[in-house]
Scaffold this motif. Structure first.
Motif, PDB file in Angstrom:
ATOM      1  N   LYS A   4       0.812  -1.202   0.000  1.00 28.28           N
ATOM      2  CA  LYS A   4       0.000   0.000   0.000  1.00 28.28           C
ATOM      3  C   LYS A   4       0.855   1.265   0.000  1.00 28.28           C
ATOM      4  CE  LYS A   4      -2.504   0.570   3.645  1.00 28.28           C
ATOM      5  NZ  LYS A   4      -3.563   0.554   4.682  1.00 28.28           N
ATOM      6  N   ARG A   5       2.007   1.234   0.628  1.00 25.21           N
ATOM      7  CA  ARG A   5       2.801   2.454   0.818  1.00 25.21           C
ATOM      8  C   ARG A   5       3.980   2.598  -0.133  1.00 25.21           C
ATOM      9  NH1 ARG A   5       1.681   0.740   6.288  1.00 25.21           N
ATOM     10  NH2 ARG A   5       0.365   2.292   7.279  1.00 25.21           N
TER      11      ARG A   5
ATOM     12  N   ARG B 128       8.626   5.779  -2.587  1.00 22.91           N
ATOM     13  CA  ARG B 128       7.476   6.127  -1.755  1.00 22.91           C
ATOM     14  C   ARG B 128       7.230   7.619  -1.900  1.00 22.91           C
ATOM     15  NH1 ARG B 128       9.086   9.036   2.585  1.00 22.91           N
ATOM     16  NH2 ARG B 128      11.279   8.898   3.148  1.00 22.91           N
TER      17      ARG B 128
ATOM     18  N   SER C  14       6.131  11.805   3.436  1.00 23.61           N
ATOM     19  CA  SER C  14       5.150  11.737   4.517  1.00 23.61           C
ATOM     20  C   SER C  14       4.618  13.139   4.793  1.00 23.61           C
ATOM     21  CB  SER C  14       5.796  11.156   5.774  1.00 23.61           C
ATOM     22  OG  SER C  14       6.885  11.954   6.160  1.00 23.61           O
TER      23      SER C  14
END
Length: 178
Positions: free
Chosen positions: A94-95, A106, A109
């Motif tokens: 998912k990430r 990715r 954040s």
């Protein structure tokens, strides 16, 4: 034969309830220690000489109740209970995205949090993806099965230009001369 033996052993271990007889002395010692540390006598549980019931084991002094759920973890299942096979960590899929040459990427954040406070340059940088380092890539490779480590070919893949890394000799695609 070995697979069925391991599977049945794992099932029997997972189904065994915890021994309450080992928990009773621990809870009683904890209650005695809390009786000494608490100064208000109305918060203390009533001491009983009989062995406590299972419901009394879960009650803490001061009316606090213990939750019976374990803390959440994101671990790899090395042996599943049904087939005894390794399982993929869904949080990794998912990430992260794995490129064909072995690197993982990715997003930043906090890229969608409090954008009104961030400058235009920072908002532009937050839209870009970040590579993981070698240690993180090695760890992520261990958390997924070999199916997810193989190259995937999707129609209109937005990551197509990043799947090849020809400027580095170890990841350079081989050219065949005919």
């Amino acid at each position: 034969m070995l697979k069925t033996f391991v599977t049945s052993a794992l099932r029997s271990v997972c189904r065994q309830p915890p021994a309450a007889s080992t928990l009773i002395p621990l809870v009683l010692r904890t209650q005695r220690a809390s009786m000494v540390t608490l100064s208000r006598p109305n918060l203390l549980p009533a001491p009983s000489l009989a062995s406590p019931s299972p419901l009394q084991l879960l009650q803490l002094p001061g009316g606090l109740a213990a939750t019976g759920s374990p803390p959440t973890t994101r671990n790899v299942t090395k042996f599943s209970l049904i087939k005894g096979k390794r399982k993929t960590s869904k949080a990794v899929l998912k990430r992260f995205k794995r490129l064909d040459w072995g690197a993982w990427i990715r997003t930043h954040s906090g890229r969608q949090k409090k954008l009104f406070k961030k400058s235009g340059a920072l908002r532009r940088r937050l839209k870009q993806h970040v590579f993981t380092n070698a240690t993180q890539s090695w760890l992520l490779d261990k958390m997924v099965t070999s199916f997810w480590r193989r190259p995937k070919h999707y129609i209109d893949d937005p990551y197509r230009p990043y799947h090849s890394r020809n400027e580095y000799y170890a990841t350079q695609s081989k050219t065949f001369k005919v």
